[in-house]
Scaffold this motif. Sequence first.
Motif, short mmCIF file in Angstrom:
data_model
loop_
_atom_site.label_atom_id
_atom_site.label_comp_id
_atom_site.label_asym_id
_atom_site.label_seq_id
_atom_site.Cartn_x
_atom_site.Cartn_y
_atom_site.Cartn_z
N LEU A 367 0.82 -1.16 0.12
CA LEU A 367 0.13 -0.02 -0.05
C LEU A 367 0.86 1.26 -0.19
O LEU A 367 0.47 2.28 0.49
N GLY A 368 2.01 1.07 -0.55
CA GLY A 368 3.00 2.52 -0.45
C GLY A 368 2.56 3.43 -1.21
O GLY A 368 2.67 4.64 -0.95
N LYS A 369 1.85 3.36 -2.51
CA LYS A 369 1.29 4.47 -3.09
C LYS A 369 0.12 4.98 -2.44
O LYS A 369 -0.39 6.33 -2.91
N GLU A 370 -0.77 4.40 -1.46
CA GLU A 370 -1.75 5.10 -0.95
C GLU A 370 -1.48 6.20 -0.10
O GLU A 370 -0.37 6.41 0.38
N LEU A 371 -2.34 7.21 -0.03
CA LEU A 371 -2.50 8.48 0.89
C LEU A 371 -2.15 8.13 2.31
O LEU A 371 -2.79 7.05 2.85
N VAL A 372 -1.62 8.89 3.12
CA VAL A 372 -1.26 8.69 4.44
C VAL A 372 -2.30 8.84 5.30
O VAL A 372 -2.60 8.29 6.20
N SER A 373 -3.36 9.67 4.71
CA SER A 373 -4.62 10.17 5.41
C SER A 373 -5.64 9.06 5.59
O SER A 373 -6.35 8.91 6.54
N LYS A 374 -5.23 7.94 4.53
CA LYS A 374 -6.32 6.46 4.72
C LYS A 374 -5.77 5.95 6.08
O LYS A 374 -6.55 5.08 6.45
N TYR A 375 -4.52 5.90 6.25
CA TYR A 375 -4.25 5.03 7.49
C TYR A 375 -3.51 5.65 8.60
O TYR A 375 -3.16 4.91 9.41
N MET A 376 -3.72 6.94 8.58
CA MET A 376 -3.43 7.59 9.98
C MET A 376 -4.54 7.31 10.99
O MET A 376 -5.57 7.06 10.61
N SER A 377 -3.98 7.65 12.12
CA SER A 377 -5.00 7.56 13.32
C SER A 377 -5.39 8.95 13.63
O SER A 377 -4.59 9.96 13.68
N ASP A 378 -6.73 9.17 13.70
CA ASP A 378 -7.30 10.61 14.06
C ASP A 378 -7.58 10.60 15.68
O ASP A 378 -8.03 11.67 16.18
N GLN A 379 -7.14 9.54 16.37
CA GLN A 379 -7.13 9.64 17.81
C GLN A 379 -6.01 10.09 18.47
O GLN A 379 -5.19 9.44 18.90
#
Length: 879
Positions: A367-379
Amino acid sequence: MEVIISHQSTDFDSLAAMVAAKKIYKDALLVFTGAVEKNVRKFISIYRDLIEITPFKKIKIEEITKLIIVDTRIKRRIGPFVNVLKKRDLEIHIYDHHPSTADDIKGDLNVIEELGATTTIILKKIKEMNLEISPIEATLFALGIYEDTGSLTFSTTTIDDINSISYLFDRGIKLKVVANFINIGLSLSQKKLLNQLLLSSKEISCKGIHINLAKAEAKNYTEGLALLTHRLIEIENSDVFFTIVKMADRIYIVGRSRINSVDVDEILKELGGGGHFQAASAVVKDLSLDELEKKLVRTLERKVKVGIIAKNIMSSPVKTVNTSASIEETKKILLRYGHNGIPVVEEGELKGIITMQEVNRAKQHGLGKELVSKYMSDQVVSVKLNTPLTEIQELMINYDIGRVLVVNQEDKLIGIITRTDLIRNLYGEGHIPKRSFSTYVETSRKMERKKQIELIEKIFPKRVRNVLSKIGEIGDELNFPVFMVGGIVRDLFLGIKNYDLDIVVEGDGIKFARELSRDSGGRIKSHEKFGTAIVILADGFKIDVATARREFYEYPAAFPKVELSSIKKDLYRRDFTINAMAIQLNQKYFGKLIDFFGGQKDLNLGIVRVLYNLSFVEDPARIIRAIRFEQRYNFKMDRTTEDFLKKAIDDKLLSRLRKKRITEELILILKEENPLKSLKRMEELGALKYILPDVELNEETVKRLNKVKDNYNFWKRNIPDEKMELWMIYFCCLIRNLEKSQIQRIYKKIIFKQKSLDKINYCYSNLDQIIKMISQKNKILPSVIYLKLKGLPNEVLFLAIAESDTNIAKERISNYFKKYKKENLYISGKELKELQVKPGPIYSHILNKLFCAQLDGEVKNKKDEIIFVKNIIEERNNK
């Protein structure tokens, strides 16, 4: 009746003294007054044929005429036998080597000598009487003397003890056996004192610093309090530790400190002692333990310096990445700056945070090309500028994070504190020591252990409570922290009865399971590869036991690899916060809630939350489980979890699951009280098509599913003895209107056991015909109904009831179960033989025909049956 007893927590000196006394009092019974120390139990298990112990429950107190008490004379230490002392006609003989106390029992015979061991006292009598001693007895007596004299090194050792050992050598001591059973690391008195201190240990907070205090009393002076304090600070992994012990008329206090803000030398000088800032001691007279503790706490409040706060150690400005950055770009930035995590922002506004661990996981799964926002934690966990360092440490442990963000009064991001900052400031350049099980961060600051214990008392029946207590006892005996974990803890807080007992052991789970099985008279099934076992008790109650472990996945939907670990990491591998709680069962900590990830808070809020961002990527089956728990408890997934779940569905991760995993999760959904809720939610989120392609929850299907639920109560009320698989019925409803080709596509996704598959396929092919037959308004003979329904799966007959538009089907199927299946003939093959019918297939033909006649009311008694059979025989003979 003569009975020999000793003190509770039987050690080797008390066991040896009991066995020695038995040689003098030949007719006396040996009885334990309570618990037995671990090494002693091991010895008895090996030599049980030579040491006969009578269980207390077999003793009739009123029949005791003589009580021989060895190695104690204190009333409170003889357990249930204290009630025997009230007998007027009781003769008491006492053999003891301890100093006198106000609570002493007065005997008719008192043999009290201040020797190193009570065994020595009784051996002197045995020598006078010239009694024989076997090599095994000599070895046991030596164990008793060696244990209580520290292998003849304690100051209480006398020449009599030494002479007794010499005497026993002549009787065949086995030193190898002695060496196997004696722990000479600490003296017995030190071990006892250490145990008292551990039990009394408590943590107080002073100016943001956690300080441990432990206090105890010892009858005699025990050397090595400094050593014990050192052991305690290691065991509890405390920053500061004070031990306060009363010995004779003095109180000894020892302090140890690992941090600069607590100078134990300066503190103990206030009490007349001294040392240096890391280690000091004092001796105090004319104060009670409680008074000295209060004085020490007041001194701490004055002398402890304010610790380091967030603004002293934070890094600023903070390096961030934008939400538009890719996983690969984020990893490069983390590597370039040597960070283990980084905040994610958008136009300067904080949106979340992502760790190197999560970035590596995403990369591992392609998933290296995916945006970081998809896998970041918002907690995001943040602190203020003046938050103490110790609180920051607790936040990192509690939330299992490697960094916290520092914000000002306007909540603007101004700094970051990493685990490295903590290491440097709390522990120098070394490592952060592991937290021992006794200092886990827990939510019991909000909900005391007492509340967990009250819930256990309220929800669990006595049988289960007894099992939990036994588990704690064995954990203590093996020195293993033991925990009740997972769903049973979740449902306990929800007030739901759930007795599926899952136990996690910090140690050797299989060894623990074997000991539990042996102690409880059960049996065990173990799986060495995974460190798990199932203990099946004598009454069939099952206990799942696992060694604390962590799992990692080599690729999405793979089977997990297993490694040994701690309870924290074991909980971290679980699916959701509400399932990642544990309750400790060890006796000292019984009822202690272990909740690193906020599971109890999420239960109160009604939230289903994953523990880490790539949870669904690593195990897509969690998508189905999240929906199941959400709908079962009327919870909602938190926004972040739902976003990750939707992303996993959009990435078609469910299609990577093995058939067996999908089938297991589907069956669990269909076993729910109301599976329609979960199925609708799966359809709404786009997950249903990956499990049951071509299935649509249209009006007709929903109506059919609701009919199943409505008719289930009728079945339970009218046909309770007939079992069926409700999940199978729901599945048949879902595929009812599909074409065979569509069903074959479903079977490419799931795999049922052949027996279940046969029932499902039969239902699909024949249900309409059965409903038509059973629902017709014309009269049908009972025998016809019986022959048509005989051998059909119960699931098919239930669906015939549920889908029929008339009550005729219900009545006929109910009669089939309640009447026709239960009918019995008066005659059998025996009577046919008496009627000179030649044995063979004709027997079955005649009896079946006769049974149908009985159902239809043509025959009513044995006489009718015999006439009916004779008519059949006559008809056959006339052909």
